[in-house]
Write a protein that holds these residues in place. Structure first.
Motif, PDB file in Angstrom:
ATOM      1  N   ALA A  82       0.786  -1.164  -0.024  1.00  0.00           N
ATOM      2  CA  ALA A  82       0.003   0.132  -0.104  1.00  0.00           C
ATOM      3  C   ALA A  82       0.651   1.343  -0.041  1.00  0.00           C
ATOM      4  CB  ALA A  82      -1.001   0.123   1.199  1.00  0.00           C
ATOM      5  N   ILE A  83       2.042   1.357   0.854  1.00  0.00           N
ATOM      6  CA  ILE A  83       2.754   2.484   0.773  1.00  0.00           C
ATOM      7  C   ILE A  83       3.602   2.541  -0.549  1.00  0.00           C
ATOM      8  CG2 ILE A  83       5.030   3.228   1.667  1.00  0.00           C
ATOM      9  CD1 ILE A  83       4.186   2.227   4.515  1.00  0.00           C
ATOM     10  N   ALA A  84       3.955   1.308  -1.208  1.00  0.00           N
ATOM     11  CA  ALA A  84       4.599   1.249  -2.387  1.00  0.00           C
ATOM     12  C   ALA A  84       3.482   1.858  -3.544  1.00  0.00           C
ATOM     13  CB  ALA A  84       5.178   0.229  -2.935  1.00  0.00           C
ATOM     14  N   SER A  85       2.376   1.569  -3.436  1.00  0.00           N
ATOM     15  CA  SER A  85       1.554   2.323  -4.313  1.00  0.00           C
ATOM     16  C   SER A  85       1.404   3.796  -4.289  1.00  0.00           C
ATOM     17  CB  SER A  85       0.055   1.645  -4.143  1.00  0.00           C
ATOM     18  OG  SER A  85      -0.924   1.904  -5.139  1.00  0.00           O
ATOM     19  N   ALA A  86       1.249   4.141  -3.094  1.00  0.00           N
ATOM     20  CA  ALA A  86       1.350   5.590  -2.940  1.00  0.00           C
ATOM     21  C   ALA A  86       2.371   6.168  -3.345  1.00  0.00           C
ATOM     22  CB  ALA A  86       0.866   6.005  -1.574  1.00  0.00           C
ATOM     23  N   LEU A  87       3.605   5.540  -3.334  1.00  0.00           N
ATOM     24  CA  LEU A  87       4.995   6.101  -3.650  1.00  0.00           C
ATOM     25  C   LEU A  87       4.852   6.241  -5.344  1.00  0.00           C
ATOM     26  CD1 LEU A  87       7.539   4.552  -1.263  1.00  0.00           C
ATOM     27  CD2 LEU A  87       6.922   6.816  -1.283  1.00  0.00           C
ATOM     28  N   GLY A  88       4.246   5.089  -5.938  1.00  0.00           N
ATOM     29  CA  GLY A  88       4.325   4.857  -7.241  1.00  0.00           C
ATOM     30  C   GLY A  88       3.522   6.186  -7.845  1.00  0.00           C
ATOM     31  N   GLU A  89       2.429   6.612  -7.120  1.00  0.00           N
ATOM     32  CA  GLU A  89       1.453   7.635  -7.546  1.00  0.00           C
ATOM     33  C   GLU A  89       2.300   8.765  -7.620  1.00  0.00           C
ATOM     34  OE1 GLU A  89      -1.814   7.734  -8.610  1.00  0.00           O
ATOM     35  OE2 GLU A  89      -1.732   5.696  -8.486  1.00  0.00           O
ATOM     36  N   LEU A 128       5.725   9.053  -8.184  1.00  0.00           N
ATOM     37  CA  LEU A 128       6.786   9.104  -9.093  1.00  0.00           C
ATOM     38  C   LEU A 128       6.343   8.923 -10.573  1.00  0.00           C
ATOM     39  CD1 LEU A 128       9.170   6.873  -6.467  1.00  0.00           C
ATOM     40  CD2 LEU A 128       9.457   9.218  -7.448  1.00  0.00           C
ATOM     41  N   GLY A 129       5.061   8.544 -10.569  1.00  0.00           N
ATOM     42  CA  GLY A 129       4.754   8.141 -12.055  1.00  0.00           C
ATOM     43  C   GLY A 129       5.048   6.882 -12.377  1.00  0.00           C
ATOM     44  N   VAL A 130       5.398   5.617 -11.515  1.00  0.00           N
ATOM     45  CA  VAL A 130       5.958   4.333 -12.050  1.00  0.00           C
ATOM     46  C   VAL A 130       5.111   3.535 -11.179  1.00  0.00           C
ATOM     47  CG1 VAL A 130       8.063   5.177 -12.709  1.00  0.00           C
ATOM     48  CG2 VAL A 130       7.795   4.503 -10.261  1.00  0.00           C
ATOM     49  N   ASP A 131       5.423   2.148 -11.689  1.00  0.00           N
ATOM     50  CA  ASP A 131       4.567   1.148 -10.776  1.00  0.00           C
ATOM     51  C   ASP A 131       5.615   0.422 -10.136  1.00  0.00           C
ATOM     52  OD1 ASP A 131       1.905   1.595 -12.106  1.00  0.00           O
ATOM     53  OD2 ASP A 131       2.563   0.270 -14.005  1.00  0.00           O
ATOM     54  N   PHE A 132       5.303   0.076  -8.807  1.00  0.00           N
ATOM     55  CA  PHE A 132       6.197  -0.730  -7.962  1.00  0.00           C
ATOM     56  C   PHE A 132       5.735  -2.383  -8.380  1.00  0.00           C
ATOM     57  CE2 PHE A 132       7.355   3.051  -6.320  1.00  0.00           C
ATOM     58  CZ  PHE A 132       8.551   3.112  -5.585  1.00  0.00           C
ATOM     59  N   VAL A 133       6.600  -3.127  -8.643  1.00  0.00           N
ATOM     60  CA  VAL A 133       6.146  -4.443  -9.110  1.00  0.00           C
ATOM     61  C   VAL A 133       6.883  -5.129  -8.296  1.00  0.00           C
ATOM     62  CG1 VAL A 133       5.957  -6.129 -10.939  1.00  0.00           C
ATOM     63  CG2 VAL A 133       5.855  -3.872 -11.443  1.00  0.00           C
ATOM     64  N   PHE A 134       5.920  -6.099  -7.238  1.00  0.00           N
ATOM     65  CA  PHE A 134       6.613  -6.890  -6.277  1.00  0.00           C
ATOM     66  C   PHE A 134       6.813  -8.292  -7.007  1.00  0.00           C
ATOM     67  CE2 PHE A 134       6.065  -5.111  -1.835  1.00  0.00           C
ATOM     68  CZ  PHE A 134       5.529  -3.849  -2.322  1.00  0.00           C
ATOM     69  N   GLU A 135       8.199  -8.853  -6.443  1.00  0.00           N
ATOM     70  CA  GLU A 135       8.612  -9.837  -6.850  1.00  0.00           C
ATOM     71  C   GLU A 135       9.142 -11.181  -5.733  1.00  0.00           C
ATOM     72  OE1 GLU A 135      12.179  -8.600  -8.872  1.00  0.00           O
ATOM     73  OE2 GLU A 135      10.945  -7.993 -10.711  1.00  0.00           O
TER      74      GLU A 135
END
Length: 310
Positions: free
Chosen positions: A98-105, A107-114
């Motif tokens: 959820a934090i990563a998704s907010a950061l992605g908004e 930064l304009g990129v997708d955080f893709v979890f592996e």
């Protein structure tokens, strides 16, 4: 990495996390002496970062390769509710995503979890398999010296999880001698266990697992008397296990310390972009909303520091 003078704190009760999925497993973080939001290695604003109100945006700081890709590859041990886990739809959920998704908004990129095993994540970061690691990783000086920078975004320590009713009357790590105690390999929770074992006249039967599910299974089946895990994870198990009737958190939180988003030290632009984005979501209230959704406000930080761990 062992604590010479452990600081024992109890955060305000986080309560039942609003999450679904399997029962919580064992610890991911690696804790340190100081539970403060900043240690002697703290940087409140990394060199070259875009400060709120200044020229440019956090997205402007991103390396060109990341902008071109449009994604940030995130290494994570996705079996650690409520921090990160797969929900009933096999989607990645939890506090970190959820934090990563907010950061992605921002930064304009997708955080893709592996997905990966916890003790291999930082190796994968160093080898270039991941761009960052977000997986309840505690920022420590030892890890910094291994070529990693941390953008600090949360704070938590270790906790003791026992069967409901606390049949062995455990109140602290000093009560673990002579018992079977589970912890996850490569974590500070393992370090807490091994440090205590060295002080015992009556040996501890250490149950060290590389997979989180094995630790909770060991506790549930009676093969372990106690599980040492991250505090938010322990609270989640207490609330969710068997409808709240299976497990119990005992004693005080142990050595609260900052979690960090791990970034290779040779990628300062990426580090600074993430730090600036985190500060933006802290300042605009998005961060607080995310933590409130997961009842995790007790672990909040009010400043996006870098390398605050000791």
């Amino acid at each position: 990495m062992t604590a010479s003078a452990p600081r024992r704190l109890r955060l305000a009760a986080i309560g039942a996390f609003a999450a679904t999925g399997a029962l919580l497993l064992s610890a991911c973080g690696d804790q340190t002496d100081d539970g403060g939001s900043g240690g002697s290695g703290e940087e409140t604003a990394a060199e070259g970062s875009a400060e709120p109100g200044g020229d440019g945006t956090p997205a402007d700081l991103l390396p060109q390769a990341i902008r071109d890709a449009g994604t940030i590859r995130v290494g994570s041990d996705i079996a650690y509710p409520p921090i990160e886990f797969y929900d009933e739809n096999e989607e990645v959920a939890g506090i970190d995503p959820a934090i990563a998704s907010a950061l992605g908004e921002v930064l304009g990129v997708d955080f893709v979890f592996e997905n990966g095993t916890f003790d291999g994540l930082l190796v994968g970061l160093s080898s270039g398999r991941h761009d960052v690691v977000i997986s309840a990783v505690t920022d420590t000086r030892e890890r910094q010296e291994g070529g990693i920078d941390f953008v600090n975004y949360f704070q938590a320590g270790s906790a003791l999880l026992v069967p409901a009713g606390n049949p062995d009357g455990i109140e602290s790590v000093e009560d673990l001698c002579g018992l079977s105690v589970a912890a996850q390999q490569g974590t500070a929770n393992e370090a807490v266990l091994l440090e205590q074992a060295e002080t015992c006249d009556e040996p501890i039967d250490t149950v060290i697992n590389s997979v989180d599910s094995e630790s909770i299974t060991a506790l549930q089946s009676g093969r372990a008397d106690v599980l040492i895990t991250d505090y938010p994870v322990a609270l989640y198990n207490e609330a969710e296990g068997g409808g709240g009737d299976t497990f119990e958190v005992v004693g005080e939180q142990i050595d609260a310390a900052p979690y960090g988003i791990a970034v290779p030290a040779d990628q300062p632009e990426l580090r600074d972009a993430i730090q600036a984005a985190l500060q933006q979501i802290i300042d605009d209230g998005t961060y607080a909303e995310v933590l409130a959704e997961w009842n995790a406000e007790a672990g909040a930080v009010d400043e996006a520091t870098v390398n605050a761990g000791e």
